[in-house]
Design an enzyme around this catalytic site. Sequence first.
Site, PDB file in Angstrom:
ATOM      1  N   HIS A 277       0.826  -1.219   0.000  1.00 17.78           N
ATOM      2  CA  HIS A 277       0.000   0.000   0.000  1.00 17.78           C
ATOM      3  C   HIS A 277       0.853   1.258   0.000  1.00 17.78           C
ATOM      4  CE1 HIS A 277       0.165   0.928   4.434  1.00 17.78           C
ATOM      5  NE2 HIS A 277       0.232  -0.384   4.573  1.00 17.78           N
ATOM      6  N   ASP A 289       5.859   1.303   7.256  1.00 19.03           N
ATOM      7  CA  ASP A 289       4.479   0.901   7.006  1.00 19.03           C
ATOM      8  C   ASP A 289       3.792   1.888   6.075  1.00 19.03           C
ATOM      9  OD1 ASP A 289       1.967  -0.225   7.131  1.00 19.03           O
ATOM     10  OD2 ASP A 289       1.506   0.551   9.117  1.00 19.03           O
ATOM     11  N   GLU A 321      -5.285   1.724   2.334  1.00 21.25           N
ATOM     12  CA  GLU A 321      -5.183   0.510   3.160  1.00 21.25           C
ATOM     13  C   GLU A 321      -5.433   0.835   4.621  1.00 21.25           C
ATOM     14  OE1 GLU A 321      -2.975  -2.554   5.654  1.00 21.25           O
ATOM     15  OE2 GLU A 321      -2.823  -0.369   5.578  1.00 21.25           O
ATOM     16  N   GLU A 322      -4.863   1.958   5.082  1.00 22.28           N
ATOM     17  CA  GLU A 322      -4.978   2.294   6.493  1.00 22.28           C
ATOM     18  C   GLU A 322      -6.407   2.647   6.909  1.00 22.28           C
ATOM     19  OE1 GLU A 322      -2.709   1.653   8.410  1.00 22.28           O
ATOM     20  OE2 GLU A 322      -0.743   1.935   7.476  1.00 22.28           O
ATOM     21  N   HIS A 444       2.694   3.122  13.315  1.00 18.08           N
ATOM     22  CA  HIS A 444       1.622   4.124  13.262  1.00 18.08           C
ATOM     23  C   HIS A 444       1.962   5.367  14.085  1.00 18.08           C
ATOM     24  CE1 HIS A 444      -1.947   1.478  11.700  1.00 18.08           C
ATOM     25  NE2 HIS A 444      -0.906   1.513  10.885  1.00 18.08           N
TER      26      HIS A 444
END
Length: 499
Positions: A277, A289, A321-322, A444
């Site tokens: 992603h 990420d 995606e998140e 995150h």
Amino acid sequence: MIRLLPFVALSALASGSVLQQPLQNVVADSQALINSKPLISSEALQDLIKTENLRERSKELYKIAELSLDEYNHPTRVIGSPGHLGTVDYIYSTIAKLGDYYEISNQTFPAVMGNIFEYRLVLGNHVPQSAMAMSLTPPTKDKEPVFGPLVLVANEGCDESDYPKNTTGSIALIKRGVCAFGDKSAAAGKAGAIAAVVYNNSPGSLSGTLGEPSKDHVATFGISNQDAQPYIRELQAGKIINSSAYIDSVVSKVGTTNIIAQTKGGDQENCVMLGGHSDSVAEGPGINDDGTGTMTLLEVATQLVNFKVNNCVRFAWWAGEEEGLLGSDYYVSQLSEEENLKIRLFMDYDMLASPNYAYQVYDARDDVNPVGSEELRDLYTEWYEKHGENYTYIAFDGRSDYDAFIKNGIPGGGIATGAEGVKTKEEVDMFGGTAGQWYDPCYHQLCDDISNLNFEAWLLVAHSVATYAESFKGFPKRTSIMVTANEKGSLYHGPELVM
């Protein structure tokens, strides 16, 4: 899906050179050039993937995340931000510069994004330490604190009958389980609650998402079972617990874009597909990420042009995606059955250089997933074993972009190096690192930057790509989009819990 001409073709058209010979001759010459290259092999492709190139790409991606500084006051590549728009441009231009080897397309779709600026929950005279606002929650009324008694909801709060008559004007306390968090929030809203608090039914805090917005959703928090129990006992004893809730948030619709690149060479009816992603969370730049997945796919695609393939290779960079696997969900939903069946398998690459890493392989088994998923799992593990590396299996539970594929009959799998899970003592013996800490302590968060990458852990995906680009010999043939699946629904649909 909007089909775009390759960069080389656009440049030639502008200069007029394409007009000097028939288009079919240009295509034939291009295909002849591709076919003149050596056939792909795992070793040859792996030899071309260099850590130095990945390091330089990570620096470039962080610069792109900094495009969001004016709007977000920190680097981020969340969908809708300048950082994500820059990421999409970077991916597209990188592939376009590779010449006529790939057909590139983009796919724009509507997506939901949310941002939580502040939140606070006070139950009685105490602030539960585990309290967290759920992703995609609406704000409290007028983005101001609201006040009301805490009311205990019966069962799991999935049915209208679970809510007592005095729910109106209250803050509903609801047990996790049975239905999705979004369903609980909507049911509380319909019953007149001014906010909702979902407490965990297992140890630990509770961070989840409400998913697709509903007009009935109310401001919703998650708390741990441990924090909830004293309030539950007091409410059952008839005590009134005056409480307050506050969330300042926004939930909005934006347009965002998937990028797809497919080799022009190889059997177009039999494709190996891989994806990562392109977006990050709003809280940080997302260089691990999933910057690592984004950059790995770009580097593999860049080096693949040196080879001929027998089967087509399709790369995908998903947006959203998140926010709940929005890009991959949309892509698969738009496939006809004929196009679906052309994808022989999908490989997901999300977080490949976690600092406190473990080599993780999705435990994709054929008894609950499309047949072929287990063979892909075993391909990864055999590679680790051959190279003397340890590995662990992790749950194949819907946390990343493989989910839409396996739910629509396409075999899937992938590897990772870990997110917010806690590393065990046994894993320290296997991989080194620190027990009791997250695999990625910056998961995150703002610190997921260039310094967050463990380049020694950054094993790559060239082997699996090359294996299936060369041959699907022995790999199960697909004859239907039907799938054997676990009937219990997944607790995840993306990185956050949904139920």
